[in-house]
Motif scaffolding. Structure first.
Motif, mmCIF file in Angstrom:
data_model
loop_
_atom_site.group_PDB
_atom_site.id
_atom_site.type_symbol
_atom_site.label_atom_id
_atom_site.label_comp_id
_atom_site.label_asym_id
_atom_site.label_seq_id
_atom_site.Cartn_x
_atom_site.Cartn_y
_atom_site.Cartn_z
ATOM 1 N N SER A 1 0.827 -1.204 0.000
ATOM 2 C CA SER A 1 0.000 0.000 0.000
ATOM 3 C C SER A 1 0.858 1.249 0.000
ATOM 4 C CB SER A 1 -0.924 0.013 1.223
ATOM 5 O OG SER A 1 -1.723 1.169 1.248
ATOM 6 N N ALA A 2 0.295 2.339 -0.536
ATOM 7 C CA ALA A 2 0.951 3.644 -0.484
ATOM 8 C C ALA A 2 0.334 4.521 0.592
ATOM 9 C CB ALA A 2 0.831 4.341 -1.830
ATOM 10 N N ASN A 3 -0.665 3.995 1.290
ATOM 11 C CA ASN A 3 -1.398 4.775 2.273
ATOM 12 C C ASN A 3 -1.029 4.328 3.678
ATOM 13 O OD1 ASN A 3 -3.496 6.175 0.408
ATOM 14 N ND2 ASN A 3 -3.527 4.028 -0.198
ATOM 15 N N SER A 4 -0.748 5.297 4.526
ATOM 16 C CA SER A 4 -0.429 4.936 5.912
ATOM 17 C C SER A 4 -0.658 6.136 6.807
ATOM 18 C CB SER A 4 1.018 4.466 6.039
ATOM 19 O OG SER A 4 1.905 5.534 5.763
ATOM 20 N N ASN A 5 -1.227 5.897 7.950
ATOM 21 C CA ASN A 5 -1.251 6.866 9.037
ATOM 22 C C ASN A 5 -1.172 6.063 10.325
ATOM 23 O OD1 ASN A 5 -3.926 6.087 9.901
ATOM 24 N ND2 ASN A 5 -4.730 7.293 8.190
ATOM 25 N N GLN A 6 -1.060 6.719 11.443
ATOM 26 C CA GLN A 6 -0.820 6.018 12.701
ATOM 27 C C GLN A 6 -1.963 5.078 13.048
ATOM 28 O OE1 GLN A 6 0.408 8.631 15.801
ATOM 29 N NE2 GLN A 6 0.769 7.016 17.294
ATOM 30 N N LEU B 1 7.796 5.534 16.549
ATOM 31 C CA LEU B 1 8.013 5.278 15.124
ATOM 32 C C LEU B 1 6.705 5.238 14.341
ATOM 33 C CD1 LEU B 1 10.957 2.727 14.861
ATOM 34 C CD2 LEU B 1 10.964 5.213 14.675
ATOM 35 N N GLU B 2 5.619 4.860 14.984
ATOM 36 C CA GLU B 2 4.341 4.863 14.273
ATOM 37 C C GLU B 2 3.953 6.295 13.898
ATOM 38 O OE1 GLU B 2 1.355 2.742 16.400
ATOM 39 O OE2 GLU B 2 2.554 0.921 16.569
ATOM 40 N N ARG B 3 4.205 7.231 14.800
ATOM 41 C CA ARG B 3 3.940 8.633 14.469
ATOM 42 C C ARG B 3 4.908 9.116 13.394
ATOM 43 N NH1 ARG B 3 4.785 11.041 19.236
ATOM 44 N NH2 ARG B 3 2.682 10.519 19.932
ATOM 45 N N GLU B 4 6.169 8.667 13.489
ATOM 46 C CA GLU B 4 7.155 9.058 12.474
ATOM 47 C C GLU B 4 6.744 8.541 11.092
ATOM 48 O OE1 GLU B 4 10.178 10.924 13.129
ATOM 49 O OE2 GLU B 4 8.877 11.315 14.847
ATOM 50 N N VAL B 5 6.206 7.312 11.041
ATOM 51 C CA VAL B 5 5.729 6.750 9.778
ATOM 52 C C VAL B 5 4.565 7.573 9.252
ATOM 53 C CG1 VAL B 5 4.551 4.769 8.746
ATOM 54 C CG2 VAL B 5 6.540 4.400 10.204
ATOM 55 N N ALA B 6 3.601 7.878 10.124
ATOM 56 C CA ALA B 6 2.411 8.621 9.709
ATOM 57 C C ALA B 6 2.770 9.998 9.170
ATOM 58 C CB ALA B 6 1.443 8.748 10.878
ATOM 59 N N ARG C 1 8.378 10.548 8.065
ATOM 60 C CA ARG C 1 9.806 10.631 8.409
ATOM 61 C C ARG C 1 10.460 9.270 8.582
ATOM 62 N NH1 ARG C 1 7.705 14.975 11.531
ATOM 63 N NH2 ARG C 1 7.519 13.601 13.347
ATOM 64 N N PHE C 2 9.668 8.209 8.548
ATOM 65 C CA PHE C 2 10.235 6.867 8.667
ATOM 66 C C PHE C 2 9.461 5.933 7.747
ATOM 67 C CE2 PHE C 2 11.712 2.940 10.609
ATOM 68 C CZ PHE C 2 13.004 3.276 11.010
ATOM 69 N N ARG C 3 10.203 5.117 7.003
ATOM 70 C CA ARG C 3 9.565 4.247 6.009
ATOM 71 C C ARG C 3 8.778 3.130 6.693
ATOM 72 N NH1 ARG C 3 10.814 4.379 0.633
ATOM 73 N NH2 ARG C 3 10.159 2.183 0.508
ATOM 74 N N LEU C 4 7.555 2.924 6.210
ATOM 75 C CA LEU C 4 6.686 1.916 6.787
ATOM 76 C C LEU C 4 7.244 0.519 6.594
ATOM 77 C CD1 LEU C 4 4.036 1.199 8.146
ATOM 78 C CD2 LEU C 4 2.911 1.313 5.932
ATOM 79 N N ASP C 5 7.804 0.219 5.401
ATOM 80 C CA ASP C 5 8.321 -1.128 5.160
ATOM 81 C C ASP C 5 9.542 -1.419 6.021
ATOM 82 O OD1 ASP C 5 9.678 0.796 3.745
ATOM 83 O OD2 ASP C 5 9.439 -0.135 1.784
ATOM 84 N N LEU C 6 10.377 -0.408 6.296
ATOM 85 C CA LEU C 6 11.521 -0.610 7.185
ATOM 86 C C LEU C 6 11.042 -0.827 8.621
ATOM 87 C CD1 LEU C 6 14.539 -0.694 7.778
ATOM 88 C CD2 LEU C 6 14.517 1.810 7.953
ATOM 89 N N TYR C 7 10.024 -0.088 9.014
ATOM 90 C CA TYR C 7 9.459 -0.267 10.352
ATOM 91 C C TYR C 7 8.985 -1.698 10.545
ATOM 92 C CZ TYR C 7 6.091 0.025 14.174
ATOM 93 O OH TYR C 7 5.388 -0.214 15.326
ATOM 94 N N TYR C 8 8.277 -2.242 9.552
ATOM 95 C CA TYR C 8 7.799 -3.625 9.663
ATOM 96 C C TYR C 8 8.946 -4.614 9.657
ATOM 97 C CZ TYR C 8 2.742 -3.516 9.746
ATOM 98 O OH TYR C 8 1.447 -3.381 10.160
ATOM 99 N N ARG C 9 10.007 -4.293 8.930
ATOM 100 C CA ARG C 9 11.156 -5.208 8.864
ATOM 101 C C ARG C 9 11.901 -5.248 10.192
ATOM 102 N NH1 ARG C 9 13.413 -8.978 8.376
ATOM 103 N NH2 ARG C 9 14.789 -9.822 6.796
ATOM 104 N N LEU C 10 11.941 -4.123 10.899
ATOM 105 C CA LEU C 10 12.637 -4.065 12.183
ATOM 106 C C LEU C 10 11.754 -4.524 13.336
ATOM 107 C CD1 LEU C 10 14.365 -0.565 11.833
ATOM 108 C CD2 LEU C 10 15.494 -2.791 11.695
ATOM 109 N N ASN C 11 10.446 -4.298 13.211
ATOM 110 C CA ASN C 11 9.521 -4.516 14.317
ATOM 111 C C ASN C 11 9.016 -5.964 14.369
ATOM 112 O OD1 ASN C 11 8.077 -3.330 16.535
ATOM 113 N ND2 ASN C 11 6.210 -3.515 15.335
ATOM 114 N N VAL C 12 9.890 -6.912 14.058
ATOM 115 C CA VAL C 12 9.501 -8.325 14.100
ATOM 116 C C VAL C 12 9.235 -8.750 15.541
ATOM 117 C CG1 VAL C 12 10.240 -10.680 13.577
ATOM 118 C CG2 VAL C 12 10.820 -8.820 12.017
ATOM 119 N N PHE C 13 10.092 -8.311 16.446
ATOM 120 C CA PHE C 13 9.934 -8.644 17.875
ATOM 121 C C PHE C 13 10.189 -7.381 18.681
ATOM 122 C CE2 PHE C 13 10.712 -10.326 22.036
ATOM 123 C CZ PHE C 13 10.001 -11.517 22.104
ATOM 124 N N PRO C 14 9.148 -6.608 18.988
ATOM 125 C CA PRO C 14 9.348 -5.374 19.750
ATOM 126 C C PRO C 14 9.459 -5.648 21.247
ATOM 127 C CG PRO C 14 7.040 -5.596 19.149
ATOM 128 C CD PRO C 14 7.758 -6.769 18.528
#
Length: 468
Positions: free
Chosen positions: A31-36, A427-432, A435-448
């Protein structure tokens, strides 16, 4: 399945994602759409990846390959984990052990999969009931009926009336936060435990032995959102082993009963597995929030899963990264630390991936990057939220393709690195806010792992501890 979020009609891809999760079908959001708000809703469906439009064909293929690998191995890991739990339960019963010790061993085996701060076994039968209060990592206070009466200040007849009013459990159920308060408002043992030990959630699991007797396991937690249907599903699969465990423990205690009765009753002891403190050096505290963090570290450390450590400044994110590395199979290899907030934006790429001599002004010699130095070990990216967006794209490709390209280099270099990242930003606010890529967030957030705030405090000595 590749799944867009915004579709025609009233329902979204997130609605379908929930159904796919229930049916154990792997899917990736595209998707190209994202908000918090959307990101928070998407997280609850547990996707296997997230691709942001526009994307490269190679990004799509790599994400699909990673998702397939994670899906297959998550099922295999679950089966292996459950098989290991069953073996541990079967090995835990010793014919000469006390019933309380045997039930404590059962609880400690289940702790990582079904977390608890307070566990009761067979509370419907006051003569054989026993409880365990968690006071440290692998440390528990054994509480029998006499100790429970002393802690709560009620009489034995009052406890019997409370137990009788509670009735016996017949179905497995869990209650979190407000639901827990509602079901424990009436006079009951659960209300007594809730108020005395400040519990906020409960999972009740009745076990019926071959003789028809019911013995309930009641897991309590001070966290308001601890239990899910997954915990009940796991216990249902472990039920045959748990029933055998209780039956054999009962028989073993009966055999040893004469010897046990002849001894002078000992005061409640602190019982636990001796870890020697290995892996948690420099981390001090015993609050239930910090113990939950220890559990998460012990759970994720043996695997190569990416970990994202979230918490305010000063909460010890670097110490947590040290613990994860020291408890992993990579502990003999390097742990390389990079503070993304202190590096100039123009030098981060060179710092992470290295550069060739003459690749830019000032590059007077070849430099080996942090990822290459950490190969075989772990790299800790502190303050990942400070990384520029253009470099986030390159970092994402390194995580996907397992190779780096030094600045000015001609050929990529393969690296085998476990990534631990940390940030004090939301980071969710940063994504929304872009300022932070959503796909990178998902790649890092495997085990928060979310660290408790320092201002939340901790009670190192509960008010009832002095009676022991």
């Amino acid at each position: 399945m590749l799944l867009d979020i915004f579709l025609k009609g009233d329902l979204t891809g997130i609605d379908l994602g929930r159904q796919l999760t229930e049916e154990n079908i792997a899917f990736i959001y595209l998707s190209a759409n994202s908000n918090q708000e959307i990101l928070a809703a998407a997280k609850t469906t547990e996707p296997y990846g997230f691709i942001v439009k526009p994307f490269r064909e190679k990004d799509l293929l790599i994400t699909l390959e990673i998702a397939q690998y994670r899906h297959e191995h998550s099922r295999e890991a679950r089966w292996r984990r459950e098989a290991d739990l069953i073996q541990q339960l079967e090995r835990s019963v010793s014919g000469s052990s006390d019933w309380k010790e045997q039930m404590l061993r059962t609880g400690t085996i289940l702790q990582l999969e079904v977390p608890f701060d307070f566990l009761t076994v067979g509370i419907e039968d006051p003569e054989n009931a026993v409880s365990f209060l968690r006071i440290g990592f692998n440390e528990y206070q054994t509480i029998g009926i006499k100790e429970l009466l002393t802690i709560t200040g009620i009489t034995n007849s009052e406890l019997v009336r409370t137990v009788t009013a509670s009735g016996k459990e017949t179905e497995a159920a869990f209650f979190n936060n407000e639901d827990f308060e509602k079901v424990t408002n009436r006079t009951s043992v659960k209300k007594l435990i809730r108020n005395t030990f400040h519990m906020r959630s409960l999972l009740s699991f009745p076990l019926q032995t071959d003789g028809g007797e019911i013995s309930s396991l009641c897991f309590y937690s001070r966290r308001p959102d601890t239990y899910t249907t997954e915990h009940i599903s796991l216990l249902l699969r472990l039920q045959p082993a748990l029933v055998k465990n209780i039956e054999r423990a009962t028989v073993g205690s009966a055999v040893a009963g004469a010897k046990y009765a002849a001894k002078k009753p000992a005061p409640p002891a602190l019982v636990g597995v001796d870890t020697g403190g290995r892996g948690f050096e420099g981390i001090i505290g015993s609050s239930h929030l910090l113990l939950s963090v220890f559990d998460q570290i012990a759970q994720v450390a043996p695997f190569d899963t990416s970990v994202l450590i979230l918490g305010e400044s000063g909460t010890g994110k670097e110490r947590i990264a040290d613990s994860i590395h020291s408890l992993s199979h990579r502990s003999r290899k390097p742990l390389v630390k990079v503070n993304c907030a202190t590096l100039p934006a123009t030098l981060i790429e060179s710092e992470l991936f290295g550069h060739e001599k003459g690749s830019f002004t000032g590059a007077t010699e070849k430099r080996t990057g942090k990822f290459e130095l950490a190969s075989g070990g772990t790299i800790f990216l502190d303050e990942i939220g400070e990384m520029p967006v253009d470099l986030q794209v390159k970092l994402l490709r390194v995580l996907q393709e397992k190779e780096i390209e030094p600045v000015g280099g001609r050929l990529p270099i393969r690296v085998d690195v476990r990534v631990i990242a940390a940030t004090n930003r939301n980071l969710e606010r940063e994504v929304a806010e872009g300022r932070f890529r959503l796909d990178l967030y998902y790649r890092l957030n495997v085990f928060p792992i979310v660290l408790p705030s320092l201002k939340s405090g901790s009670r190192t000595s509960p008010p009832w501890s002095s009676i022991f």
